[in-house]
Structure formats: C-alpha cells, structure tokens
Design an enzyme around this catalytic site. Structure first.
Site, PDB file in Angstrom:
ATOM      1  CG  ASN A  10      -1.934   1.454   1.401  1.00 45.80           C
ATOM      2  OD1 ASN A  10      -1.705   1.756   0.100  1.00 45.80           O
ATOM      3  ND2 ASN A  10      -2.781   0.611   2.625  1.00 45.80           N
ATOM      4  CE  LYS A  12      -0.644   2.868   4.391  1.00 44.11           C
ATOM      5  NZ  LYS A  12      -0.137   3.723   5.627  1.00 44.11           N
ATOM      6  CG  HIS A  95      -6.588   2.254   4.689  1.00 47.79           C
ATOM      7  ND1 HIS A  95      -5.958   2.441   5.788  1.00 47.79           N
ATOM      8  CD2 HIS A  95      -5.333   0.900   4.500  1.00 47.79           C
ATOM      9  CE1 HIS A  95      -3.928   2.238   6.170  1.00 47.79           C
ATOM     10  NE2 HIS A  95      -4.356   1.225   5.589  1.00 47.79           N
ATOM     11  CD  GLU A  97      -3.395   5.396   6.421  1.00 48.80           C
ATOM     12  OE1 GLU A  97      -3.135   5.738   5.579  1.00 48.80           O
ATOM     13  OE2 GLU A  97      -2.220   5.038   7.132  1.00 48.80           O
ATOM     14  CD  GLU A 166      -4.118  -2.546   7.382  1.00 51.03           C
ATOM     15  OE1 GLU A 166      -2.284  -2.273   6.542  1.00 51.03           O
ATOM     16  OE2 GLU A 166      -4.913  -1.287   6.124  1.00 51.03           O
ATOM     17  N   GLY A 172       1.846   2.570  10.297  1.00 53.41           N
ATOM     18  CA  GLY A 172       2.887   3.319  10.670  1.00 53.41           C
ATOM     19  C   GLY A 172       3.185   3.701  12.100  1.00 53.41           C
ATOM     20  CB  SER A 212       4.527  -1.874  11.568  1.00 50.71           C
ATOM     21  OG  SER A 212       3.677  -0.362  12.062  1.00 50.71           O
TER      22      SER A 212
END
Ligand code: PGA
Length: 250
Positions: A10, A12, A95, A97, A166, A172, A212
C-alpha cells in the site's frame, strides 16, 4: 487448509512519477516464488502507469479505494467499472485512514463492497481493525465483527474477498501486533465468518495482517496458521519489499 498467500504493497499518497518508475522496475526485477498473489496499490493518478510498468511480472496493480457509487455526476470519484475498464480488478476498501481521516462509516464501506460484488471481476480487500483504546478496553472482537457484519449482506462471491486485519495502533507506528495477538485475532475473525457465513467460506477466505509489517517480522507473523499474508505500507516503498516479504508466504 492451504490458502494462497496474498500480499499488498500500500503505497498510500507517496511517490512522484519518477519514484514510481524506479520502484516498479525493482518490483519487476524480483522473481516471486510459488503462487502468492501480490498487488501494488499506487495513488490513483499512477494506476494505469503502474499496471503497464508491471506488465509481464506476477505483481498486479490494485486501487487503494473505490467509489460507493457508479458512473455519473460524482466529482472526484473513481467507480468500479472505470477501474475495470483500465484493467484494474483489485481494490482496498475501508482502510483505517479512509475510515478515520475521511469519515467512511461501516455503511459506506459496505456500499463499496457491494459495488465490487455487483461486478464480476473486482476483488475487494476489506480492511478492518480496532484502535488502541478499543483493544485496551477488550473491544477488539466486537469492532472487527461490527465492521465485517455491515459488509456480509452484500457478499455473494467470497472468492473475490480478502480480509485485511489492520490494528489501527500498529499502522505506520512501527509497533507491530505480536504473532500471538495476530493469530488470536485472525482466528476470532475466521470463527466469526464460520458462524455467520459458513465453515467452508471461513476455511477458504484469506485473512492478511497489516500494521508495521516488514522484512524482519514477516516470517514470525506468517508462521501462524490463520495469517495468510500481509498488507504492507511503509516497507512496501522499499525495493526490498518484493524480495523479502511475499516469498516468505510459501
Ligand atoms: P504500515 O501500513 O505497514 O506502514 O503500518 C499498513 C497499511 O496501512 O496498510
């Protein structure tokens, strides 16, 4: 039950066109052993470019997001049929985010899954996961189940679904779930699917870990029976992703 490993890189909202060309060249230069499914997820502006650059390799190009609506007066959106018309047949959906920064509710995510299922090709990698506060207050299973439950009524073809677990606190942050935390949560998710859909679907669906994941921790995470691959953010921007990560899934 042997499930084909699935890995997503990903990217991003990162990389210039020049960076993308370099990264694709290194993705392309590495032989993926065995049968893992591997996708690279660039920003939408690079989708067709990446698809063309990866032509002839085992890595497919995937979208990071898709519209909950079809074609029409929806400024700024990219529909399932538009993606398919340029040969993109995988997308991430929901996702964290998108959920936390752009206000995507469980219902919106479910509509996106429904749009993917209405087509005959689009594979949806549905992202779910709890925040740190939710984990610490014992709500991990409830959150994952709530996020998945919203999508279940729209899923008729499970062969086009991947679930990416996730944990939000691991994305991150450099703080990975321990192999045991990942296994326990993946098992809970699989048991929930067995109970709400069927044992057969639960046995077949790929549940991949994200948060991560990198070349150092991938092996331990994948050693767990219910961890079928990974959705990798930061580490997928490194050339080493392609040689160090997907080949661990065999
Ligand atoms: P990360 O991102 O690997 O950088 O934690 C994973 C993701 O957001 O999919």
């Amino acid at each position: 039950m042997a499930r084909t490993p699935w890995f997503g890189g990903n990217w991003k909202c990162n990389l210039s066109a020049e960076d993308v060309k370099k990264l694709c060249a290194s993705y392309k230069s590495v032989e993926i052993q065995g049968g893992a499914d591997v996708v690279a997820c660039p920003s939408p502006v690079y989708l067709t470019m990446v698809k063309d650059l990866l032509e002839g390799s085992k890595v497919q190009c995937s979208a990071q997001n898709v519209s909950a609506t079809g074609n029409g007066a929806f400024t700024g959106e990219i529909s399932v049929s538009q993606l398919e018309s340029v040969g993109i047949t995988t997308t991430l959906v929901g996702h964290s985010e998108r959920r936390t920064l752009y206000g995507e509710s469980d219902e919106t995510v479910a509509k996106k899954v429904a749009m993917c299922q209405e087509s005959t090709k689009m594979i949806a990698a549905i992202c779910i996961g709890e925040t740190l506060e939710e984990r610490e207050s014992g709500k991990t299973a409830a959150v994952n189940e709530r996020q998945l439950k919203a999508c279940l009524p729209y899923i008729k073809d499970w062969s086009r679904i991947v679930i990416a677990y996730e944990p939000v606190w691991a994305i991150g942050t450099g703080k990975t779930a321990t192999p045991q935390q990942a296994q326990d949560t993946h098992k809970e998710i699989r048991d929930f699917i067995a109970k709400s859909v069927s044992q057969e679907v639960a046995d077949k669906v790929r549940i991949v870990y994200g948060g991560s994941m990198n070349a150092k921790n991938v092996k331990e995470l994948l050693a767990n029976p219910d961890v079928d691959g990974g959705l990798v953010g930061g580490a997928s921007l490194l050339d080493s992703f392609i040689k160090d990560i997907p080949n661990q899934g065999n």
